[in-house]
Design a protein around this motif. Sequence first.
Motif, PDB file in Angstrom:
ATOM      1  N   LYS A   1       3.723   7.025  -6.804  1.00  0.00           N
ATOM      2  CA  LYS A   1       3.126   8.273  -7.275  1.00  0.00           C
ATOM      3  C   LYS A   1       4.196   9.346  -7.450  1.00  0.00           C
ATOM      4  O   LYS A   1       4.113  10.185  -8.351  1.00  0.00           O
ATOM      5  CB  LYS A   1       2.069   8.766  -6.284  1.00  0.00           C
ATOM      6  CG  LYS A   1       0.901   7.814  -6.067  1.00  0.00           C
ATOM      7  CD  LYS A   1       0.065   7.651  -7.321  1.00  0.00           C
ATOM      8  CE  LYS A   1      -1.150   6.768  -7.030  1.00  0.00           C
ATOM      9  NZ  LYS A   1      -1.937   6.514  -8.258  1.00  0.00           N
ATOM     10  N   VAL A   2       5.214   9.316  -6.576  1.00  0.00           N
ATOM     11  CA  VAL A   2       6.283  10.309  -6.646  1.00  0.00           C
ATOM     12  C   VAL A   2       7.137  10.107  -7.891  1.00  0.00           C
ATOM     13  O   VAL A   2       7.505  11.057  -8.583  1.00  0.00           O
ATOM     14  CB  VAL A   2       7.162  10.249  -5.382  1.00  0.00           C
ATOM     15  CG1 VAL A   2       8.370  11.163  -5.517  1.00  0.00           C
ATOM     16  CG2 VAL A   2       6.344  10.621  -4.153  1.00  0.00           C
TER      17      VAL A   2
ATOM     18  N   CYS B   1      10.218   3.668   7.846  1.00  0.00           N
ATOM     19  CA  CYS B   1       8.848   4.046   8.217  1.00  0.00           C
ATOM     20  C   CYS B   1       8.304   2.944   9.117  1.00  0.00           C
ATOM     21  O   CYS B   1       8.608   1.776   8.926  1.00  0.00           O
ATOM     22  CB  CYS B   1       7.966   4.188   6.970  1.00  0.00           C
ATOM     23  SG  CYS B   1       8.585   5.403   5.797  1.00  0.00           S
TER      24      CYS B   1
ATOM     25  N   CYS C   1       0.629   3.741  -3.146  1.00  0.00           N
ATOM     26  CA  CYS C   1      -0.100   4.978  -2.865  1.00  0.00           C
ATOM     27  C   CYS C   1       0.810   6.186  -2.655  1.00  0.00           C
ATOM     28  O   CYS C   1       0.342   7.327  -2.726  1.00  0.00           O
ATOM     29  CB  CYS C   1      -0.976   4.796  -1.624  1.00  0.00           C
ATOM     30  SG  CYS C   1      -2.300   3.597  -1.850  1.00  0.00           S
ATOM     31  N   LEU C   2       2.077   5.963  -2.402  1.00  0.00           N
ATOM     32  CA  LEU C   2       2.966   7.088  -2.149  1.00  0.00           C
ATOM     33  C   LEU C   2       4.214   7.062  -3.032  1.00  0.00           C
ATOM     34  O   LEU C   2       4.391   7.917  -3.902  1.00  0.00           O
ATOM     35  CB  LEU C   2       3.385   7.114  -0.676  1.00  0.00           C
ATOM     36  CG  LEU C   2       4.322   8.257  -0.272  1.00  0.00           C
ATOM     37  CD1 LEU C   2       3.662   9.611  -0.548  1.00  0.00           C
ATOM     38  CD2 LEU C   2       4.696   8.154   1.196  1.00  0.00           C
ATOM     39  N   VAL C   3       5.056   6.052  -2.838  1.00  0.00           N
ATOM     40  CA  VAL C   3       6.351   6.025  -3.532  1.00  0.00           C
ATOM     41  C   VAL C   3       6.187   6.024  -5.046  1.00  0.00           C
ATOM     42  O   VAL C   3       6.826   6.809  -5.759  1.00  0.00           O
ATOM     43  CB  VAL C   3       7.175   4.797  -3.091  1.00  0.00           C
ATOM     44  CG1 VAL C   3       8.532   4.801  -3.792  1.00  0.00           C
ATOM     45  CG2 VAL C   3       7.359   4.786  -1.582  1.00  0.00           C
TER      46      VAL C   3
ATOM     47  N   THR D   1       0.830  -1.201   0.000  1.00  0.00           N
ATOM     48  CA  THR D   1       0.000   0.000   0.000  1.00  0.00           C
ATOM     49  C   THR D   1       0.870   1.259   0.000  1.00  0.00           C
ATOM     50  O   THR D   1       0.624   2.204  -0.755  1.00  0.00           O
ATOM     51  CB  THR D   1      -0.931   0.017   1.228  1.00  0.00           C
ATOM     52  OG1 THR D   1      -1.768  -1.143   1.191  1.00  0.00           O
ATOM     53  CG2 THR D   1      -1.793   1.261   1.246  1.00  0.00           C
ATOM     54  N   TYR D   2       1.883   1.260   0.855  1.00  0.00           N
ATOM     55  CA  TYR D   2       2.781   2.412   0.941  1.00  0.00           C
ATOM     56  C   TYR D   2       3.465   2.661  -0.400  1.00  0.00           C
ATOM     57  O   TYR D   2       3.589   3.803  -0.858  1.00  0.00           O
ATOM     58  CB  TYR D   2       3.833   2.156   2.024  1.00  0.00           C
ATOM     59  CG  TYR D   2       4.749   3.326   2.291  1.00  0.00           C
ATOM     60  CD1 TYR D   2       4.359   4.355   3.134  1.00  0.00           C
ATOM     61  CD2 TYR D   2       6.005   3.387   1.692  1.00  0.00           C
ATOM     62  CE1 TYR D   2       5.196   5.434   3.375  1.00  0.00           C
ATOM     63  CE2 TYR D   2       6.847   4.462   1.929  1.00  0.00           C
ATOM     64  CZ  TYR D   2       6.441   5.480   2.776  1.00  0.00           C
ATOM     65  OH  TYR D   2       7.269   6.547   3.000  1.00  0.00           O
TER      66      TYR D   2
END
Length: 293
Positions: free
Chosen positions: A77-78, A290, A73-75, A69-70
């Motif tokens: 996308k960057v 994290c 949804c985050l990495v 998910t991390y």
Amino acid sequence: MVPTLKFAVFLLALFAFVDASSAEKDFVQCEKIVREWARSALEEEIEGDGHTLQDLLFFLHVPRTGGRTYFHCLVKKVYGAALECPRSYDKLRFDPRKPKCRLVATHDDYSIMSMLPREKTSVMTVLRHPVDRVFSAYEFSVEVASRFLVHPNLTSATELTKRIRAKHKGVSTLDIWPWKYLVPWMREDLFARRDARKMKGLSYVNSNDSYNVEEMAMPLHQFINEPVVLDTVHNGATFQVAGLTNNSYLAEAHDVRHCVQKFTILGEHVLQVAQILVNLAEEVGQYAICWSH
């Protein structure tokens, strides 16, 4: 004391001495192996600009930490799809020198750094409380393995899986560490328990304890003591950060892991290395940590 009895006592004492001596030699040898690995693991100093993200980001995916998910949804996308390396969730399957390849996510442990340009690579991972991770690993193993129970028997499930995997080039859960070890093993156990229920004439199992429906699935207390779980789940995050899983690129990884499992006190060396690597890397900004709850 009669002579025969005296001789028997003497033999028992001799055997006990030999066993103790042998165990002591094993420990000394294991301690040497683990200490030597720990020394060499910390020899390379982490250098670089602590405020600059390096050319390649390696997302070290520790299973059951919310890492998928991390990552999505985050990495991801960057970086965007254009900069993502070919997917590799078990054993590096791509050339890290590929142009514009700047993001790789894999269940490979830290030893993968021997295959990557260390001076140009940043590392990111997500950690979770180890007890929670063990519970989650148990639940996921049962969940994935139970999907095969739609088949009439274990042979049918195994053969069909082989045919499907041969046709598709994508990454399957059965290709990924540690599930490639845990799921087939759990699948075999589930079919054995289903067959046993049929023999007893049981159509369902009535229990209020979801971690101990023994007629249906392996109880949690049995799961955590099985050798395959001891090798892949217990202290799995520490082994991944230290580069010592049974999926490691290090030649000495098996011997170190074997010694740590045989003499648990030696595990302190592995834990210290993992902690030092993380602390050192956080100081220079090269290893982002994290925490998942």
